[in-house]
Design a protein around this motif. Structure first.
Motif, PDB file in Angstrom:
ATOM      1  N   HIS A 103      32.876  33.986  36.270  1.00 50.90           N
ATOM      2  CA  HIS A 103      32.580  32.591  35.942  1.00 50.90           C
ATOM      3  C   HIS A 103      31.174  32.143  36.328  1.00 50.90           C
ATOM      4  O   HIS A 103      30.678  31.156  35.790  1.00 50.90           O
ATOM      5  CB  HIS A 103      33.623  31.663  36.565  1.00 50.90           C
ATOM      6  CG  HIS A 103      34.931  31.708  35.849  1.00 50.90           C
ATOM      7  ND1 HIS A 103      35.052  31.376  34.511  1.00 50.90           N
ATOM      8  CD2 HIS A 103      36.169  32.072  36.262  1.00 50.90           C
ATOM      9  CE1 HIS A 103      36.311  31.513  34.139  1.00 50.90           C
ATOM     10  NE2 HIS A 103      37.014  31.942  35.173  1.00 50.90           N
ATOM     11  N   CYS A 136      36.343  37.504  37.435  1.00 49.51           N
ATOM     12  CA  CYS A 136      36.463  36.723  36.194  1.00 49.51           C
ATOM     13  C   CYS A 136      35.118  36.207  35.678  1.00 49.51           C
ATOM     14  O   CYS A 136      35.072  35.446  34.722  1.00 49.51           O
ATOM     15  CB  CYS A 136      37.450  35.572  36.375  1.00 49.51           C
ATOM     16  SG  CYS A 136      38.221  35.014  34.839  1.00 49.51           S
ATOM     17  N   HIS A 152      42.589  29.925  38.706  1.00 46.06           N
ATOM     18  CA  HIS A 152      43.088  30.187  37.357  1.00 46.06           C
ATOM     19  C   HIS A 152      44.333  31.066  37.472  1.00 46.06           C
ATOM     20  O   HIS A 152      44.359  32.005  38.280  1.00 46.06           O
ATOM     21  CB  HIS A 152      42.038  30.888  36.489  1.00 46.06           C
ATOM     22  CG  HIS A 152      41.023  29.952  35.909  1.00 46.06           C
ATOM     23  ND1 HIS A 152      39.865  30.381  35.289  1.00 46.06           N
ATOM     24  CD2 HIS A 152      41.008  28.599  35.843  1.00 46.06           C
ATOM     25  CE1 HIS A 152      39.176  29.324  34.865  1.00 46.06           C
ATOM     26  NE2 HIS A 152      39.844  28.233  35.188  1.00 46.06           N
ATOM     27  N   ASP A 180      45.639  33.501  35.951  1.00 46.50           N
ATOM     28  CA  ASP A 180      45.591  34.966  35.818  1.00 46.50           C
ATOM     29  C   ASP A 180      45.031  35.642  37.072  1.00 46.50           C
ATOM     30  O   ASP A 180      44.905  36.867  37.119  1.00 46.50           O
ATOM     31  CB  ASP A 180      44.801  35.390  34.570  1.00 46.50           C
ATOM     32  CG  ASP A 180      43.438  34.739  34.460  1.00 46.50           C
ATOM     33  OD1 ASP A 180      43.270  33.597  34.923  1.00 46.50           O
ATOM     34  OD2 ASP A 180      42.523  35.384  33.904  1.00 46.50           O
TER      35      ASP A 180
HETATM   36 FE   LIG Z   1      39.052  32.473  35.326  1.00 42.40          FE
END
Ligand SMILES: [Fe+2]
Ligand SMILES: [Fe+2]
Length: 318
Positions: free
Chosen positions: A230, A228, A103, A105
Motif C-alpha cells: 500500500h 500488500c 484489510h 485479507d
Molecule cells: Fe490491503
C-alpha cells in the motif's frame, strides 16, 4: 535515520503459510523447500490451501535464541489453521503477531491464529487499522470491511495489543517498519473508492496503518516483507533501507499491489526496472501483485524471481 540500531539476525526461516497461489509441481532448490507432488498425492494431513490472503511465519535465530513471528493472518482462520497443520507449523510457538493493516485479507484469520497460539502474546498493529473502513465502487459498496478487527476483540482472544506508529524492534535484526511515506512519485496514487471514517467524516482512506517487516540477516542484507504494497514497493524498500541503515536488499517478498486493471503497464515496467536496479538475490511478487507485474519482474530478473506457493519454506543464512 533511526535512533536505535536494528542489529542483525543470524538466520531467518520463512514459511509461506497462506498465499493466493499453490502449485505442486515446483521442486526444491538450495535454500528453498516446496510442498511438492509427493505431499499432494500422498498427504498425511491434507493438502495446503490457497486463498486471497497472505500469512508468513518467520523463525529468526539470534545467538542461541530464536523468535517466531506470525506476520499477517490471511483472510480465513480455516486456511490458516489447516495449512499450519498440513505444513507442521507449530502456531503454539509464535512469540509475537504482527498485522500489517486493517484489510480482511490480512487479519481475517487472526482470531483462529490466537486460538491456536493458545496463550497471551503481543500483537503489533497500527491504531488506524481499527478505523471504520468502506469500499465504494461501481460494482460493490462494502461498508465497514474491518468490523471484525477491534482491539477489544483481539484482547478477548488473548492478544496483548501493542499499537505502533513508529518502527519497532521485535528481535535482534527484526523490526516493523512503522508508518511508511510514499516517496516515489509514481506510487502516489490516490486510492479510488476506499474510504475511512476519520473524526466523524468519511474521507479517502490513506491506508496509513500499513506496516512492513524488515529483517537484517547477517552478511546477506535485508529481507523485506511487503504484504500488500500500500505504500508502494519501491517506497517501502527505500524506507526499510533508511530505517536499517543498510543498503543491500537481499530479498523482497509480498503483494506489490499492481494487480488492478487501472495500473498502467508503464508503471509496472518502471517498477520492475527499479527493483532490478537494487539487485536482490530473490524477489517474489505474491498475493495482489498481479500477473502483469509477475511477468515483468520475472523477465527483468529471471534468476532472482522465485514463484512462491503455499508451503514454500525459505532459509536465509550466509
Ligand atoms: Fe490491503
Ligand atoms: Fe492484501
Amino acid at each position: 535515520m533511526s535512533t536505535w540500531s536494528l542489529g542483525t539476525a543470524d538466520s531467518l526461516r520463512l514459511t509461506v503459510l497462506v498465499d493466493n497461489f499453490v502449485d505442486m509441481l515446483m521442486v526444491d532448490e538450495p535454500g528453498l523447500t516446496r510442498v511438492g507432488m509427493p505431499e499432494h498425492f500422498a498427504p498425511r494431513h491434507g493438502t495446503p490451501l490457497a486463498e486471497n490472503g497472505i500469512s508468513f511465519v518467520l523463525e529468526v535465530e539470534h545467538g542461541r535464541r530464536s523468535t517466531t513471528i506470525l506476520f499477517d493472518a490471511a483472510i480465513s482462520a480455516h486456511a490458516l489453521q489447516h495449512n499450519a497443520e498440513v505444513l507442521g507449523v507449530e502456531l503454539s510457538s509464535v512469540d509475537v503477531v504482527v498485522i500489517s493493516h486493517g484489510h480482511p485479507d490480512h487479519f481475517g484469520g487472526v482470531y483462529g491464529a490466537l486460538e491456536a497460539i493458545g496463550r497471551p502474546v503481543p500483537l503489533v498493529v497500527h491504531p488506524h487499522a481499527f478505523r471504520t473502513r468502506m469500499i465504494t465502487r461501481p460494482d460493490a459498496v462494502l461498508p465497514f470491511i474491518n468490523r471484525e478487527l477491534s482491539a477489544d476483540a483481539l484482547r478477548s482472544a488473548g492478544a496483548k495489543v501493542v499499537e505502533v506508529r513508529d518502527a519497532m524492534p521485535l528481535a535482534p535484526g527484526v523490526c516493523t517498519s512503522g508508518e511508511i511515506a510514499t516517496t516515489v512519485e509514481m506510487e502516489r496514487e490516490a486510492p479510488k473508492g476506499r474510504l475511512c471514517l476519520c473524526e466523524g467524516h468519511l474521507e479517502p482512506d490513506p491506508i496509513d496503518d500499513y506496516l512492513t517487516l524488515v529483517v537484517n540477516v547477517r552478511d546477506l542484507g535485508l529481507v523485506v516483507l511487503d504484504p500488500c504494497g500500500h505504500a508502494g514497493v519501491l517506497s517501502s524498500l527505500a524506507h526499510a533501507r533508511n530505517l536499517a541503515g543498510v543498503d543491500r536488499v537481499h530479498a523482497v517478498l509480498g503483494g506489490f499491489h499492481l494487480g488492478h486493471p487501472g495500473i498502467s503497464q508503464e508503471r509496472i515496467d518502471k517498477t520492475a526496472a527499479e527493483l532490478a536496479s537494487l539487485g536482490p538475490a530473490l524477489i517474489s511478487p505474491m498475493h495482489c501483485s498481479g500477473f502483469r507485474a509477475q511477468r515483468a519482474i520475472a523477465e527483468q530478473m529471471p534468476e532472482a524471481f522465485k514463484q512462491m506457493s503455499v508451503g514454500t519454506v525459505l532459509e536465509f543464512r550466509a
